[in-house]
Enzyme design. Structure first.
Site, PDB file in Angstrom:
ATOM      1  N   HIS A  48       0.816  -1.207   0.000  1.00 32.77           N
ATOM      2  CA  HIS A  48       0.000   0.000   0.000  1.00 32.77           C
ATOM      3  C   HIS A  48       0.857   1.267   0.000  1.00 32.77           C
ATOM      4  O   HIS A  48       0.481   2.285   0.597  1.00 32.77           O
ATOM      5  CB  HIS A  48      -0.955  -0.001   1.191  1.00 32.77           C
ATOM      6  CG  HIS A  48      -2.069  -0.988   1.056  1.00 32.77           C
ATOM      7  ND1 HIS A  48      -3.017  -0.917   0.073  1.00 32.77           N
ATOM      8  CD2 HIS A  48      -2.372  -2.099   1.778  1.00 32.77           C
ATOM      9  CE1 HIS A  48      -3.873  -1.917   0.183  1.00 32.77           C
ATOM     10  NE2 HIS A  48      -3.495  -2.659   1.211  1.00 32.77           N
ATOM     11  N   ARG A  73       6.732  -6.529   3.303  1.00 28.76           N
ATOM     12  CA  ARG A  73       5.475  -7.012   2.741  1.00 28.76           C
ATOM     13  C   ARG A  73       5.476  -6.752   1.242  1.00 28.76           C
ATOM     14  O   ARG A  73       5.440  -5.598   0.807  1.00 28.76           O
ATOM     15  CB  ARG A  73       4.260  -6.332   3.383  1.00 28.76           C
ATOM     16  CG  ARG A  73       2.953  -6.820   2.745  1.00 28.76           C
ATOM     17  CD  ARG A  73       1.728  -6.478   3.551  1.00 28.76           C
ATOM     18  NE  ARG A  73       1.374  -5.066   3.530  1.00 28.76           N
ATOM     19  CZ  ARG A  73       0.213  -4.584   3.984  1.00 28.76           C
ATOM     20  NH1 ARG A  73      -0.696  -5.411   4.510  1.00 28.76           N
ATOM     21  NH2 ARG A  73      -0.041  -3.286   3.965  1.00 28.76           N
ATOM     22  N   ASP A  87      16.307 -12.113  -2.887  1.00 28.15           N
ATOM     23  CA  ASP A  87      17.653 -11.853  -3.396  1.00 28.15           C
ATOM     24  C   ASP A  87      18.201 -10.532  -2.864  1.00 28.15           C
ATOM     25  O   ASP A  87      19.418 -10.380  -2.680  1.00 28.15           O
ATOM     26  CB  ASP A  87      17.660 -11.835  -4.927  1.00 28.15           C
ATOM     27  CG  ASP A  87      17.561 -13.225  -5.534  1.00 28.15           C
ATOM     28  OD1 ASP A  87      17.696 -14.223  -4.787  1.00 28.15           O
ATOM     29  OD2 ASP A  87      17.346 -13.322  -6.764  1.00 28.15           O
ATOM     30  N   GLU A 151      -7.137 -11.948   5.721  1.00 28.30           N
ATOM     31  CA  GLU A 151      -7.783 -10.637   5.795  1.00 28.30           C
ATOM     32  C   GLU A 151      -9.131 -10.603   5.080  1.00 28.30           C
ATOM     33  O   GLU A 151      -9.594  -9.529   4.681  1.00 28.30           O
ATOM     34  CB  GLU A 151      -6.848  -9.551   5.247  1.00 28.30           C
ATOM     35  CG  GLU A 151      -6.144  -9.905   3.955  1.00 28.30           C
ATOM     36  CD  GLU A 151      -5.039  -8.912   3.603  1.00 28.30           C
ATOM     37  OE1 GLU A 151      -5.108  -7.747   4.032  1.00 28.30           O
ATOM     38  OE2 GLU A 151      -4.109  -9.302   2.886  1.00 28.30           O
ATOM     39  N   ASP A 177      -8.849  -4.893   6.063  1.00 27.36           N
ATOM     40  CA  ASP A 177      -9.451  -5.614   4.945  1.00 27.36           C
ATOM     41  C   ASP A 177     -10.504  -6.604   5.429  1.00 27.36           C
ATOM     42  O   ASP A 177     -11.509  -6.835   4.736  1.00 27.36           O
ATOM     43  CB  ASP A 177      -8.379  -6.348   4.138  1.00 27.36           C
ATOM     44  CG  ASP A 177      -7.630  -5.410   3.206  1.00 27.36           C
ATOM     45  OD1 ASP A 177      -8.257  -4.903   2.261  1.00 27.36           O
ATOM     46  OD2 ASP A 177      -6.437  -5.173   3.429  1.00 27.36           O
TER      47      ASP A 177
END
Length: 253
Positions: A48, A73, A87, A151, A177
């Site tokens: 977000h 996230r 990575d 969520e 959510d």
């Protein structure tokens, strides 16, 4: 060179509560400043925000000298995005919007090398300290921690089957959510939502899986901690900044 130790994963295994802060800013300076505040973990959000994989790498570098753990996230449960973040050196990922066991297994496959998974192999990355960690590909999963988010109403119904997936190290409840999914968009503190959130935490804990949460509702936060939530985000950097700025202006109005 040694494999970097994942202190956050070790703490969850030992049942030690970890207090965290959600970070929306992509400023390495802000991240480093927050790392001096003593949180057990800082989550850098790519879902977000406008932050990129390159931003995440810079943020992780900024906090690396400090004791707190970095969690990232990704924007989605996407194999390519997850590969790039790993990575770049991410050891703990919080994968959003996991609805069922199959989606949880897809996330597990994304963080593991073949034959257990599908993570692509690259020799000279920040993750392996640019090829200096012996047997990195064989040992990487020891220190990678996979957290998944439930969520939606569907995801909550499937908590037990998600928790049973080998490789899921923790389950995070997303009240915002979840509130929208249950018919209360923008109202994560609605009484029905408080019950749904705490019921979800209790069910996660009952499976023996570490449970996590982010909420700005202090009452729900405290109740979730009492219910056994182990990784608890107690605030958001942008919210702290706005509250502080608004309070300072009011003091001088």
């Amino acid at each position: 060179m040694d494999m970097p130790r994942n202190a956050f994963k070790a703490a969850l295994k030992e049942g030690r509560r970890q207090i965290g802060l959600w970070v929306a800013s992509n400023s390495p300076d802000n991240a480093e400043m927050l790392a001096t505040c003593g949180y057990d973990w800082l989550l850098f959000d790519l879902e977000h925000t406008t932050s990129s994989t390159a931003d995440a790498a810079a943020l992780m570098r900024a906090v690396a000298p400090y004791p707190g753990s970095a969690i990232v996230r990704p924007a989605w449960n996407d194999t390519v995005d997850i590969k790039r973040l790993l990575d770049a050196g991410a050891q703990t990922l919080l994968v959003p919007y996991v609805q069922n066991a199959e989606e949880a297994r897809a996330a597990v496959r994304a963080v593991r090398y073949p034959p257990e998974g599908v993570r692509g192999v690259a020799g000279f990355t920040r993750a392996s300290r640019f090829g200096t960690v012996p047997d990195y590909a064989a040992r990487a999963s020891e220190e990678i921690c996979l957290l998944v988010q439930v969520e939606t109403a569907t995801a909550v119904e499937n908590i037990e089957e998600i928790a049973a997936v080998d490789g899921v190290d923790g389950i995070f409840v997303g009240p915002a959510d979840l509130a929208a999914s249950l018919g209360h968009p923008g109202a994560p503190s609605h009484p029905d939502m408080r019950k749904a959130t705490l019921d979800a935490i209790a069910r996660i804990v009952a499976t023996g899986t570490p449970a996590g949460i982010l909420t700005l509702d202090e009452g729900v936060l405290e109740a979730a901690a009492e219910a056994g939530a182990l990784f608890v985000a107690v605030d958001v950097d942008a919210a702290i900044l706005r509250r502080g700025a608004a309070a300072r202006r009011e003091a001088w109005r």
